[in-house]
Design a protein around this motif. Structure first.
Motif, PDB file in Angstrom:
ATOM      1  N   GLN A 256       0.957  -1.069   0.005  1.00  0.00           N
ATOM      2  CA  GLN A 256       0.100  -0.044   0.140  1.00  0.00           C
ATOM      3  C   GLN A 256       0.859   1.409  -0.021  1.00  0.00           C
TER       4      GLN A 256
ATOM      5  N   GLN B 165      -5.848   2.292  -6.240  1.00  0.00           N
ATOM      6  CA  GLN B 165      -5.182   0.918  -5.601  1.00  0.00           C
ATOM      7  C   GLN B 165      -3.625   0.795  -6.101  1.00  0.00           C
TER       8      GLN B 165
ATOM      9  N   GLN C  87      -8.265  -6.329  -1.090  1.00  0.00           N
ATOM     10  CA  GLN C  87      -7.147  -6.372  -0.084  1.00  0.00           C
ATOM     11  C   GLN C  87      -6.874  -7.560   0.589  1.00  0.00           C
TER      12      GLN C  87
ATOM     13  N   PHE D  84      -4.368  -3.103  -2.445  1.00  0.00           N
ATOM     14  CA  PHE D  84      -4.738  -2.134  -1.237  1.00  0.00           C
ATOM     15  C   PHE D  84      -5.320  -1.065  -2.102  1.00  0.00           C
TER      16      PHE D  84
END
Length: 946
Positions: free
Chosen positions: A840, A898, A878, A883
């Protein structure tokens, strides 16, 4: 006698049948075929065969030709059978008419006719005929005449190829096994050949060709009286037998050794193959082993007096033998000296074997020969000869000085391609013997102006950079190369960059301007990613920690060795078992080039070569990790119209429930900021933002258990198992598998099944080099795998293996070994298995990276889904390490921005556009390595369609 000469005269005039151009000949031939006189019929059938041979269709005469089968004339019967084999497949119903005649001929008093009938029936690949072949074939397998029996033995293999089930059900394999005890050696040889061919195509047939001491004794008895091809079949089968102990191995060797004096080269090589395998059973240093080694040398040398084609095949086999047991031919190096009239392919093979046999005892002879070869007119051979001198220096340390002197003598001749090849070779010698031969560098520098080949220029630059502190004008020499930097080959540019950095670290006071110039050329003016990345690395090292730069750039390099071109031991052992076949000529296992073997199988070879420069060659393709580590430069490109301003958005709402316990939290390192030479904090480029996985809220419309499994961190989606190695291709060994990711670790989950009739054990697994450096854990199967049993195995996958770009990028080539064989298959790794848990990005970094990646690197696609909510997709993705960095709503359209990161630190950015009520979503991907785009798209489609 009179009839014999008449028949020969007729054969000499058969060409007349090919010269007819008459019209209406089909009608005329029909009339001639229906004549009562045998001679007239025979002449007519000859005409028909001649017309058929030149490609004309005479199938209309099928009934008339078949009527000619009812004859006692052997020559006429052969002609009719020849016609029948050609047209039976196109006229299967008409071919049934010949069945009764075949059955009758199989009972004929003449053994030639009986054999001819059963041979012809075996060659007619028509199911309807095959059904009627069983009884005649069974009779012929038990026939009193050995010629009929040996013909019938071959016919069983042909019938098995047409209908394997029929052969097994009718008991022909048992009859064929009984023929191994036949009193006639040719019958035994044909039975061996048939059983071998059947066993290769049918795992079930192995039980009928199990080798034991009694069978081996029968084969060895027949070996002495067989024809040369019969001997080859028997020797090949002996090579597959493993003796009980060394005494039995010695006994077999003693009975096989006389075959080494055979006139046929194939028999000699087959005998060598058997002996090479049996020598592994004997204790090292035993008198028998030494005696056997001496007996192997003369026949191998004798093969080199054959025609060039046979010489080449023999040399390729000898190359393997020398790698396995160099002592066999260590006294015969003169046999490999090149003759003036040898073809180039023979010369190069002899040269390679000479180097393998070179030792301290014979190095003077070898060097004298190589120096002579280096003055020939064949440029390619001269280059190889010069390189061979360098290989001798590296292999035999005591001869290094003589080799260097020889190379200097060759340089003095001023032949351009010899000079350049010698410089390449001397670079390797400098690597092997550092700080020993620097006195010749001045001589090499005299030839700088004549170097025009990239490898030679790169080698000279390496030498100057490596010994820059001892060359007074090293900066001037390197500057001459720098003037045309942009026009140089990539290999030369890489070497020049490293050499100037070495010079700067050794003499920093007067070379600052030079190093600044080369770094600027490498990072600002070059489009080559390898060169640019290396320039950035050197730049940062020099500007932040010169001591570390010295440790990296001036580190001691591993010494090179002559052993690097040897085949990997496992592959060499396999090839030794295939001596006298194409595998030993190609130096590749048969399954890598024979159609019908394991699909996608490739040889796993050690392809390293320490003779390369210590820098990356321009011929190497950048790996995924190299592409991923490119520096993110400042860019003026505008963000995508769909992207919007992420900095103004609200971050995605965290799931409202409690955090998981027991899961490690990713903590952001607290190190000092490293100032990039181009501006900016480098920690931003490499440090992931902290992420604490949290449990998602219940999602309506899905099974609760499935939702929990897919949403748990580290336990994402795992596809159903697929059959990767079918039992038919694995000799009864079946492998099914899938990939999963659990607790931050990729796994390969396997089901191993034994569909054969014997237990399996000794399991091992190996991966070929792949795009992500994946390596398997040890394959532990607790007990022998019994027939009709299966076992589940889960292998953790490491990431420290060799990297090689595959096509497609997620292709994985696997080799699995057991006590039966080595089996190969390929499979595709789902991309989400390779996504890591710290993928992320921070929003600022996401936006900067998206802007920095060119618009041309954005790939958009759309695909249908189940039309569920964006929250569902967010949690589902996720759970598989995709993420959500930010979420936005534009004109009723929900946007999920993402990020994901591969295990080799390659980032992929995505924009997922969801329209409520519309099952079709739009996906835009941006990354610096476009090769991964298809596999990331495939993962999105797979996950969002669950």
């Amino acid at each position: 006698m009179h009839n014999y000469f008449n028949s020969n005269i007729k054969k000499m005039t058969d060409s007349k049948y090919f010269t007819t151009t008459k019209k209406g000949e089909i009608y005329e031939l029909k009339a001639e075929l229906n004549q009562h006189k045998t001679d007239r019929k025979k002449e007519a059938v000859k005409k028909v065969i001649a017309i058929m041979t030149v490609g004309k269709d005479v199938s209309a005469l099928f009934p008339d030709v078949i009527n000619c089968m009812q004859t006692d004339n052997l020559e006429l019967k052969k002609l009719v059978y020849l016609y029948l084999m050609n047209y039976a497949k196109s006229q299967p119903d008409m071919a049934i008419m010949a069945v009764n005649t075949f059955a009758k001929d199989c009972d004929d008093p003449n053994p030639l006719i009986r054999a001819l009938a059963v041979r012809t029936m075996g060659c007619i690949r028509v199911d309807k005929i095959t059904e009627y072949l069983c009884e005649p074939l069974r009779k012929c397998l038990k026939d009193e005449d050995p010629y009929v029996r040996k013909t019938a033995a071959v016919c069983v293999a042909k019938l098995h190829d047409i209908n394997s089930t029929l052969v097994e059900d009718q008991g022909f394999l048992e009859l064929l096994r009984d023929l191994l005890s036949d009193s006639n050696p040719m019958v035994v040889a044909n039975a061996v050949a048939s059983l071998t061919e059947i066993a290769e195509s049918s795992p079930n047939a192995n039980q009928y060709f199990e080798m034991n001491s009694a069978t081996i004794n029968k084969l060895l008895t027949a070996l002495n009286e067989c024809t040369e091809w019969g001997q080859i079949f028997i020797l090949d089968s002996l090579a597959n037998y493993t003796p009980r102990d060394d005494k039995e191995a010695q006994s077999i060797c003693e009975r096989v050794t006389p075959r080494l004096s055979h006139a046929n080269a194939a028999v000699v090589l087959s005998a060598v193959k058997v002996l090479m395998k049996l020598m592994e059973m004997m204790p090292a240093g035993s008198p028998f082993l030494q005696s056997l080694s001496k007996k192997l040398a003369p026949p191998l040398v004798t093969l080199l007096s054959s025609e060039p084609e046979v010489q080449y095949v023999a040399l390729r086999n000898i190359n393997l033998i020398v790698q396995k047991r160099p002592d066999i031919l260590k006294q015969e190096i003169k046999a490999f000296f090149v003759k003036y009239n040898d073809p180039i392919y023979v010369k190069l093979e002899k040269l390679d074997i000479m180097i393998r046999l070179a030792s301290q005892q014979n190095i003077a002879q070898v060097l004298a020969e190589l120096k002579e070869y280096a003055t020939e007119v064949d440029v390619d051979f001269v280059r190889k000869s010069v390189r061979a001198i360098g290989r001798c220096a590296i292999k035999v340390e005591q001869s290094a000085e003589k080799c260097v002197t020889t190379l200097l003598d060759l340089i003095q001749n001023k032949v351009n391609y010899v000079v350049q090849e010698a410089i390449v070779v001397l670079k390797d010698i400098f690597r092997r013997y550092p700080n020993k031969y620097e006195s010749i560098i001045s001589t090499l520098c005299e030839n700088l102006d004549s170097l025009d080949e990239p490898e030679a220029r790169a080698s000279m630059i390496w030498i100057i950079g490596e010994y820059a502190e001892r060359i007074d004008n090293a900066d001037e020499l390197l500057t001459t190369f720098l003037d045309g930097f942009s026009d140089e080959n990539t290999q030369v540019q890489l070497q020049l960059l490293t050499a100037i950095v070495k010079l700067f670290l050794k003499r920093p006071t007067d070379t600052q301007e030079l190093v600044q110039q080369v770094l600027s050329l490498a990072t600002q003016d070059s489009d080559n990613p390898d060169l640019r990345d290396r320039g950035y690395i050197y730049w940062r090292l020099l500007s932040t920690d010169p001591a570390a730069a010295k440790d990296v750039v001036l580190a001691e390099k591993p010494l090179i060795s002559e052993e690097t071109d040897l085949l990997e031991p496992t592959l060499l052992d396999e090839l030794i078992c295939h001596i006298s076949t194409l595998a030993s000529v190609y130096h590749r296992p048969p399954s890598s080039f024979v159609a019908g073997k394991t699909a996608g199988r490739r040889t796993i070879l050690l392809s390293s070569s320490t003779n390369d420069l210590d820098d990356v060659s321009e011929t190497e393709q950048p790996t995924i990790s190299q592409v991923a580590n490119q520096t993110i430069n400042q860019s003026a490109s505008q963000p995508s119209s769909l992207l919007g301003d992420l900095l103004d958005m609200e971050p995605p709402a965290p799931p409202p429930t409690q955090k998981y316990t027991g899961m490690p939290t990713q903590v952001k390192p607290t190190s000092d900021s490293v100032l990039d030479l181009l501006g900016g904090d480098l920690n931003m480029l490499s440090t992931p933002s902290p992420f604490i996985p949290q449990q998602p809220a219940p999602v309506t419309g899905l099974n609760d258990l499935f939702t929990l499994q897919t949403a748990l961190p580290g336990s994402g989606y795992s596809a159903p198992k697929q059959v990767w190695l079918p039992a038919a291709k694995g000799k009864g060994f079946e492998i099914s598998g899938t990939f999963s990711r659990r607790l931050g670790q990729p796994y390969m989950d396997l089901t191993l099944s034994n569909r054969a009739m014997q237990p399996m054990g000794g399991f091992a697994i190996q991966f070929n080099k792949n795009s992500f450096g994946l390596t398997p854990a040890v394959l532990n199967v607790p007990a022998p795998l019994l027939p009709n049993q299966s076992t589940e195995v889960s292998l953790a996958l490491g990431l420290a293996g060799g990297v090689m770009k595959m096509e497609p990028i997620n292709n994985l080539q696997v080799a699995v070994k057991n006590n039966i064989d080595v089996f190969y298959f390929s499979c595709l790794i789902p991309a989400h298995i390779l996504f890591v848990e710290d993928g992320q990005m921070e929003r600022k970094l996401f936006l900067g990276t998206w802007k920095d990646i060119p618009q041309t690197s954005e790939v958009q696609t759309s695909f249908p889904t189940k039309g569920l909510s964006s929250e569902h997709y967010q949690f589902l993705l996720q759970a598989n390490n995709i993420f959500t960095v930010a979420k936005n709503n534009v004109d009723g359209q929900e946007m999920l921005y993402q990020s994901m990161k591969f295990c080799n630190n390659l980032h992929v950015l995505s924009e997922l556009k969801i329209i409520p009520g519309n099952p079709v979503v739009q996906l835009a991907l941006k990354t610096r390595a476009m090769d991964v785009v298809p596999i990331v798209q495939a993962v999105y489609k797979q996950l969002l369609q669950l």
